[in-house]
Design a protein around this motif. Structure first.
Motif, short mmCIF file in Angstrom:
data_model
loop_
_atom_site.label_atom_id
_atom_site.label_comp_id
_atom_site.label_asym_id
_atom_site.label_seq_id
_atom_site.Cartn_x
_atom_site.Cartn_y
_atom_site.Cartn_z
N ILE A 146 0.85 -1.19 0.00
CA ILE A 146 0.00 0.00 0.00
C ILE A 146 0.89 1.24 0.00
N ALA A 147 0.68 2.08 -0.96
CA ALA A 147 1.46 3.32 -1.07
C ALA A 147 0.53 4.44 -1.52
N LEU A 179 5.93 5.69 -1.57
CA LEU A 179 5.85 6.20 -0.21
C LEU A 179 4.41 6.07 0.30
N ALA A 180 4.29 5.78 1.57
CA ALA A 180 2.97 5.74 2.19
C ALA A 180 2.73 7.10 2.85
N VAL A 181 2.27 8.06 2.04
CA VAL A 181 2.08 9.43 2.52
C VAL A 181 0.78 9.49 3.32
N VAL A 201 4.10 13.68 5.81
CA VAL A 201 4.26 12.67 6.85
C VAL A 201 4.17 11.31 6.16
N VAL A 202 5.23 10.52 6.29
CA VAL A 202 5.32 9.22 5.60
C VAL A 202 5.37 8.11 6.65
N THR A 203 4.50 7.13 6.49
CA THR A 203 4.48 5.96 7.39
C THR A 203 5.43 4.90 6.84
#
Length: 746
Positions: free
Chosen positions: A662-663, A684-686, A701-703
């Motif tokens: 998931i991104a 990126l997972a933003v 913010v990136v997880t």
């Protein structure tokens, strides 16, 4: 300044004030003789003299001569001397000869007779309108003993129009006090009162009152200051007679040092060389000695405020201080050089030359003029007198360190209405270690904190602006255990300034007000997640909502008066709007769908938000009042978290699948054309985003999912004005430090 009288000749010499600095505006024109009687074909010379408002002779004025009846008398100006003209009799009758200059005029009445006409005052009846009344001008005269004045008789018809002169005789009713000659010259003999009569053979009578008073005479100033080569007429007046001017010809003039100053028989003083001397005037049994100072030549005058800065604004009863320094060629001051100040309309403003203070008297516009001792040393200011006080705009301001913004000051009336920009304002900072301000109102942030910037006027009015120096990017961080609000500048990502310090509760989803001086955020400090507002430095905390529901995602309107937010007060999350003081909350979207993450456009007309009303998370748009709600993205994948670019384009997060992971990516969309462009890297997972006030930086913010199942929330800054730029991570304090809710100051 009180005038000092001449002393008796038998007493010691006395220093007296004198007049200086002749003005160039013509106030009066005198023609001598005032009446002329000549035969046809005869010629007689007349002399015109121009005086300024202080009675000083203007020697360079050029006159325009004319006759009201060239069939009776014409006038021939002397090309060599513009003050001299010749009157030529043409045919029997009456005419008026005029000399004009500077908007003023002087006249001489001319009667032309046949050959061998009668003497003045004895003229025979001529053809023309018959006089039915006569008048003496002036009809009241005050004289010193031995002083004279000229009276004239005016012949009039019943309707007041001029008539032909008729024979008349002069007589003094008290010849021991005043005598009268056949030409109308009245001479003071001794103290007392007399009446002068003009009487015709037909019984027409006119009278004038003559008072002869033995009174002290004086000059009008104490010191005559001149520059080399400059001339000035010394003015003699009678203080007890309303400062009546006495003709200079009545005095004998002399100088104590011809190398310093010379003086003519008519009292015109001319500076010869630097130094001091005395001019002596003797007449009417009195003597005066006055000091003359010839100063160094003045090259320029240093002025404040500078006339080039525009109009000088002063409120009614307010004052503005002026400075004027006469400077020699070497830059040294010439303090004895005379400076002449005048106000064109003294009903609007007054000026005190001693203190150089201008005071407003009533609303209006006038002009303040300054004339120095020499050619080219003249200037003026436009003066605008207004009502009211001072207001600084903006009243509150948020800045980063080393960032500069300009404050402006305006005049306001009693109701706060703007009357225009204020001039001659003095700026100061009460907290100069936090923020400094220059003479133009430019404020520079120095270190985090709050500073008060004061604007002051010369007339005693002031106003204050509050400046909050704070980082440009708000973020929630858990580096100290609880979720607190921090701020930092993009150029110093390691220097986070802690704003809230509540270790038992959380603060998140912060948003700067448009002026950067306040922060809206949500917190659970009162047991429920509510909407709060505080100053940008964390002070003056105020609760806006008080419901059992959860509020979040505050977004300010551009005018700073309202806040749009999300609340689940009705079940699902809906979009609400509330005044910035917590009054009048209103719901904009309705059930059953969820509507949240509102963002107000830069022009304040549109709200972008996330909604699942079509079965998928899409970006919707609506008007600020909740009308015209429509789907903007309409895709099969979730789109969330709308934020605005300063130019009105929209950014949001779109979920995507990359190799089974998931991104998400950040997209930029033109809401007019619908064009969409990805602006963040793939993979990126933003989780959350914001755009800087200049549109050049994307905060994300990136997880990230670490080994061992650790989930981190990192904060990255990506330069959008540098194609191919790599996101820069903001350092975390530890793995327990989780970032969320980035929000730039706009």
């Amino acid at each position: 300044m009180a005038l000092k009288p001449f002393v008796s000749i038998s007493l010691a010499a006395f220093v007296l004030p004198v007049a200086s600095g002749s003005a160039q505006t013509v106030a009066q024109i005198e023609i001598l003789p005032p009446t002329v009687v000549i035969a046809a074909g005869q010629r007689q010379g007349v002399l015109a003299t121009a005086y300024d408002s202080r009675g000083q002779v203007l020697t360079t004025v050029r006159f325009t001569w004319s006759s009201t009846n060239v069939a009776v008398a014409r006038v021939e100006p002397d090309a060599r001397d513009p003050g001299v003209a010749t009157v030529v009799g043409v045919a029997p009758g009456v005419a008026t000869i005029e000399a004009r200059a500077g908007g003023q005029r002087g006249v001489v009445q001319v009667q032309v007779t046949g050959a061998g006409g009668p003497a003045p005052g004895e003229a025979g009846r001529a053809a023309g309108a018959v006089a039915t009344q006569i008048r003496i001008e002036p009809n009241s005269v005050t004289l010193l003993p031995t002083e004279d004045a000229r009276l004239t008789v005016v012949f009039l018809q019943d309707d007041g129009s001029p008539a032909m002169p008729v024979p008349f005789n002069w007589v003094s009713l008290n010849e021991q006090v005043a005598s009268i000659g056949s030409d109308g010259t009245v001479v003071g003999i001794s103290a007392g009162q007399s009446v002068i009569e003009a009487r015709t053979a037909s019984g027409l009578v006119a009278r004038a009152l003559v008072q002869v008073v033995q009174a002290p005479i004086a000059f009008t100033e104490e010191v005559l200051s001149l520059s080399p080569g400059q001339s000035d007429t010394v003015r003699v007046v009678v203080p007890s007679q309303n400062n009546r001017r006495v003709a200079s010809r009545w005095f004998q003039w002399s100088t104590s040092n011809p190398a310093v100053v010379s003086v003519t028989p008519l009292g015109v003083a001319t500076a010869v060389g630097p130094g001091e001397a005395e001019i002596t005037a003797m007449g009417f049994g009195q003597v005066g000695r006055l000091r003359v100072r010839v100063h160094r030549p003045v090259e320029e005058i240093a002025l404040s405020p500078a006339p080039s800065l525009g109009p000088v604004t002063v409120p009614i009863n307010g004052t503005v201080q002026f400075t004027a320094r006469a400077l020699a060629a070497d830059g040294s001051e010439v303090p004895e050089a005379p400076l002449r100040w005048t106000v064109a309309d003294t009903s609007i403003a007054s000026f005190d030359p001693a203190t150089k203070t201008l005071r407003g008297r009533k609303m209006g516009t006038t002009q303040l003029r300054l004339r120095g001792p020499g050619p080219g040393l003249e200037t003026s200011w436009r003066v605008e007198v207004v009502a009211g006080g001072l207001a600084v705009v903006p009243e509150r301001l948020g800045l980063s360190r080393n960032q500069q913004r300009r404050l402006s000051a305006s005049l306001v009336d009693d109701r706060g209405n703007n009357l225009g920009p204020a001039t001659n304002v003095t700026w100061s900072s009460l907290d100069p270690t936090i923020a400094r301000v220059d003479e133009q109102g430019n404020v520079t942030g120095l270190q985090w904190g709050r500073a008060r910037i004061v604007a002051s006027t010369p007339w005693g009015r002031n106003d204050t602006a509050e400046v909050f120096v704070q980082g440009e990017l708000l973020v929630t961080s858990t580096r100290y255990g609880s979720a607190d609000l921090f701020a930092f500048d993009r150029g110093f990502p390691t220097e986070l300034n802690r704003i809230t310090r509540d270790s038992l509760h959380s603060e998140a989803e912060a948003a700067f007000s448009p002026d950067g001086s306040r922060i809206a955020f949500v917190t659970d400090r009162d047991g429920n997640v509510e909407l709060y507002v505080m100053n940008a430095d964390g002070t003056d905390l105020r609760r806006l909502t008080d419901t059992p529901a959860v509020e979040g995602s505050p977004s300010w309107t551009p005018d700073g008066r309202q806040i749009v937010y999300a609340s689940n007060a009705t079940g699902n999350f809906q979009i609400w709007i509330i005044n910035a003081d917590g009054t009048d909350p209103r719901q904009l979207t309705q059930e059953p769908a969820s509507n949240f993450q509102p963002a107000v456009s830069p022009d304040g007309r549109t709200i972008a938000f996330t909604s699942d009303r079509d079965g998928n998370y899409d970006i919707y748009l609506m008007s600020i009042d909740g009308s015209n709600q429509r789907n903007f993205t309409r895709s099969q994948v979730p789109e969330t978290t709308p934020v605005w670019f300063p130019d009105g384009r929209l950014a949001y997060i779109v979920q995507e699948s990359t190799r089974g992971n998931i991104a998400s990516r950040v997209m930029r969309a033109d809401i007019t054309t619908g064009d969409v462009l990805a602006i963040s890297p793939q993979g990126l997972a933003v989780a959350d985003i914001d755009i800087s006030g200049d549109g050049n930086v994307l905060a994300m913010v990136v997880t990230t999912f670490e080994r061992g199942g650790t989930v981190l929330q990192r904060l990255y800054l990506l330069r959008l004005d540098s194609p191919g730029a790599t996101p820069l991570e903001v350092p975390r304090a530890s793995n327990a430090d989780r970032f969320s809710s980035p929000a730039f100051r706009r």
